[in-house]
Scaffold this active site. Structure first.
Site, PDB file in Angstrom:
ATOM      1  N   HIS A 260     -54.773 -32.149  50.737  1.00 56.48           N
ATOM      2  CA  HIS A 260     -55.597 -32.849  51.707  1.00 56.48           C
ATOM      3  C   HIS A 260     -57.058 -32.454  51.648  1.00 56.48           C
ATOM      4  O   HIS A 260     -57.882 -33.052  52.333  1.00 56.48           O
ATOM      5  CB  HIS A 260     -55.062 -32.582  53.108  1.00 56.48           C
ATOM      6  CG  HIS A 260     -54.993 -31.128  53.440  1.00 56.48           C
ATOM      7  ND1 HIS A 260     -53.966 -30.323  53.021  1.00 56.48           N
ATOM      8  CD2 HIS A 260     -55.827 -30.329  54.136  1.00 56.48           C
ATOM      9  CE1 HIS A 260     -54.165 -29.088  53.449  1.00 56.48           C
ATOM     10  NE2 HIS A 260     -55.288 -29.057  54.119  1.00 56.48           N
ATOM     11  N   CYS A 261     -57.410 -31.435  50.849  1.00 58.54           N
ATOM     12  CA  CYS A 261     -58.776 -30.902  50.897  1.00 58.54           C
ATOM     13  C   CYS A 261     -59.517 -31.008  49.570  1.00 58.54           C
ATOM     14  O   CYS A 261     -60.538 -31.685  49.475  1.00 58.54           O
ATOM     15  CB  CYS A 261     -58.759 -29.439  51.347  1.00 58.54           C
ATOM     16  SG  CYS A 261     -58.385 -29.210  53.093  1.00 58.54           S
ATOM     17  N   ILE A 262     -59.019 -30.324  48.550  1.00 62.95           N
ATOM     18  CA  ILE A 262     -59.815 -30.157  47.329  1.00 62.95           C
ATOM     19  C   ILE A 262     -60.146 -31.484  46.635  1.00 62.95           C
ATOM     20  O   ILE A 262     -61.269 -31.654  46.163  1.00 62.95           O
ATOM     21  CB  ILE A 262     -59.132 -29.163  46.367  1.00 62.95           C
ATOM     22  CG1 ILE A 262     -59.074 -27.786  47.028  1.00 62.95           C
ATOM     23  CG2 ILE A 262     -59.894 -29.065  45.053  1.00 62.95           C
ATOM     24  CD1 ILE A 262     -58.432 -26.726  46.181  1.00 62.95           C
TER      25      ILE A 262
END
Length: 420
Positions: A260-262
């Site tokens: 969900h982030c990188i």
């Protein structure tokens, strides 16, 4: 007196751990969600979050937590925290539609004295330039009539050591009073709260954290490509470098970045810089390298099969682990998807094994699931280890695999086993 101490908007992997810790601390918590299925599941005690067991949820419900589709609960809440997704659109630009929708819902129900906090990852300036005007459309003024803050989520699904309570919480307020109110709120159930001077600094902190990881993963991914050609065992070199007690942090190569982030957050930062009129070259180069890793993995599979006089077309390829990280069920942005797509286009006969995923589809087409690891490995022409779930018996893969490509550096190399 307000009916709730906290209303959480967005009951996903960020919102539910927040609701759990706040409920455990004795706060009166309600969750607002627009998905009827999620509301029904939560109120029935069925968790769909990796880090929240059904038993955890039962404790929350016993402690007074409930989920609702009724936005009017926001008007009865002392603090409202927005935890909705901020993905990229088809053109890789920030998609703030969920944030805008949630903020508009808050504005319709906003009361004087309320604290509103945005936790969704976004570009620096969003809280002030997007959220604040929407909230002030209520007629109330931020910093005077209500408090406004940004506090980036730092949830790491499946992390056995760090959860919401013991991970330091960065908080930036629209005004110093807003910051102090938000610090006081989070301090009720988080061990260390880190105040910063404003919302933009808090927003930037989150993007900096994940851009740092993104760039360093790209570094070792690119090194993996040329170390293979140089005949250098990069995995051993990384472990050797990691013995240095200062000045080095270990990052590992892999089949691509996921979660969900990188894959998302650095694009928010790049978007912000591009608005200033120039590119963020570090981020865009890292994006280019990490996005080409699935294609490189497929090329390595081709090469491995070719050396044994086999073609990808018609070969049975077993994908081991299709989630984005080990020991969780989360498939968001998993590199297994572009790998599978490319192999299927080359004519591979795909199957997968994953203890956390019962059904898996690639572009709408189902991929058969193998139940028994030993059988799956023995039947496959090539086994591709994409995720090292602890449930996998690695010795079975090493002993029974006809050909194996290990993208995680956890298998012993041999005549039939190659590492990325």
């Amino acid at each position: 007196m307000t009916a709730y101490d906290l209303a959480v908007i967005g009951l996903g992997y960020v919102g539910m751990p927040l609701a759990k810790e706040a409920t455990a601390a004795g706060l009166r918590v309600v969750g607002f969600e627009v998905d009827p299925g999620k509301v029904a599941a939560l109120n029935a005690g069925r968790s769909y979050i990796d880090d929240l067991t059904d038993a955890d949820l039962e404790h929350m419900l016993a402690g007074g937590f409930s989920a609702t589709l009724d936005e009017s609960v926001l008007a009865d809440s002392r603090t409202i925290v927005i935890c909705v997704p901020t993905p990229l659109d088809e053109d890789h630009r920030p998609d703030l539609s969920a944030v805008e929708g949630a903020t508009g819902t808050v504005a319709r129900n906003l009361r004087a004295g309320t604290l509103v906090v945005l936790e969704s990852t976004t570009w620096p300036g969003t809280t002030d330039e997007v959220a604040r005007p929407l909230l002030e459309a209520s007629g109330l003024v931020a910093g005077a009539d209500f408090h406004l803050a940004f506090s980036p989520e730092r949830i790491d699904p499946g992390n056995p050591k760090y959860g919401l309570r013991n991970t330091p919480k960065v908080v930036g307020g629209y005004t110093p009073a807003c910051r102090d109110r938000a610090v006081g709120f989070y301090s009720q159930f988080i061990e260390q709260v880190v105040p910063v001077s404003g919302t933009r600094e808090a927003e930037m902190a989150k993007l900096l954290e994940n851009t740092y990881r993104h760039v360093n993963i790209a570094l070792v991914n690119e090194m993996a490509i040329f170390c293979d050609e140089l005949g250098v065992d990069l995995w051993e070199a990384i472990e050797a470098a990691a013995t240095k007690p200062f000045g080095f942090q270990k990052f590992l190569p892999g089949p691509g970045v996921g979660g969900h982030c990188i894959p998302v957050d650095p694009s928010y930062l790049s978007y912000t810089v591009r608005k200033l009129g120039y590119p963020f070259r570090f981020v865009e180069l890292a994006q280019e390298i990490n996005e080409r890793m699935p294609a490189y993995v497929v090329a390595r599979v081709q090469r491995l099969l070719n050396r044994h006089r086999k073609a990808v077309n018609g070969s049975k390829v077993l994908l081991l682990g299709v989630t984005y990280k080990p020991d969780i069920a989360d498939e968001r942005e998993t590199p297994a998807l572009p790998v599978a797509r490319a192999l299927r286009e080359l004519g591979a006969d795909l199957v997968f094994a994953d203890p956390y995923v019962k059904e898996w589809h690639v572009d709408g087409g189902p991929v058969p699931r193998m139940e028994d690891l030993a059988t799956a490995v023995a039947e496959a022409d090539v086994t591709l280890l994409l995720q090292q779930h602890s449930a996998f018996d690695l010795s079975t893969v090493e002993d029974h695999g006809k050909l194996v490509l290990d993208t995680r550096g956890v298998l012993a190399e041999g005549e039939r086993v190659e590492r990325l």
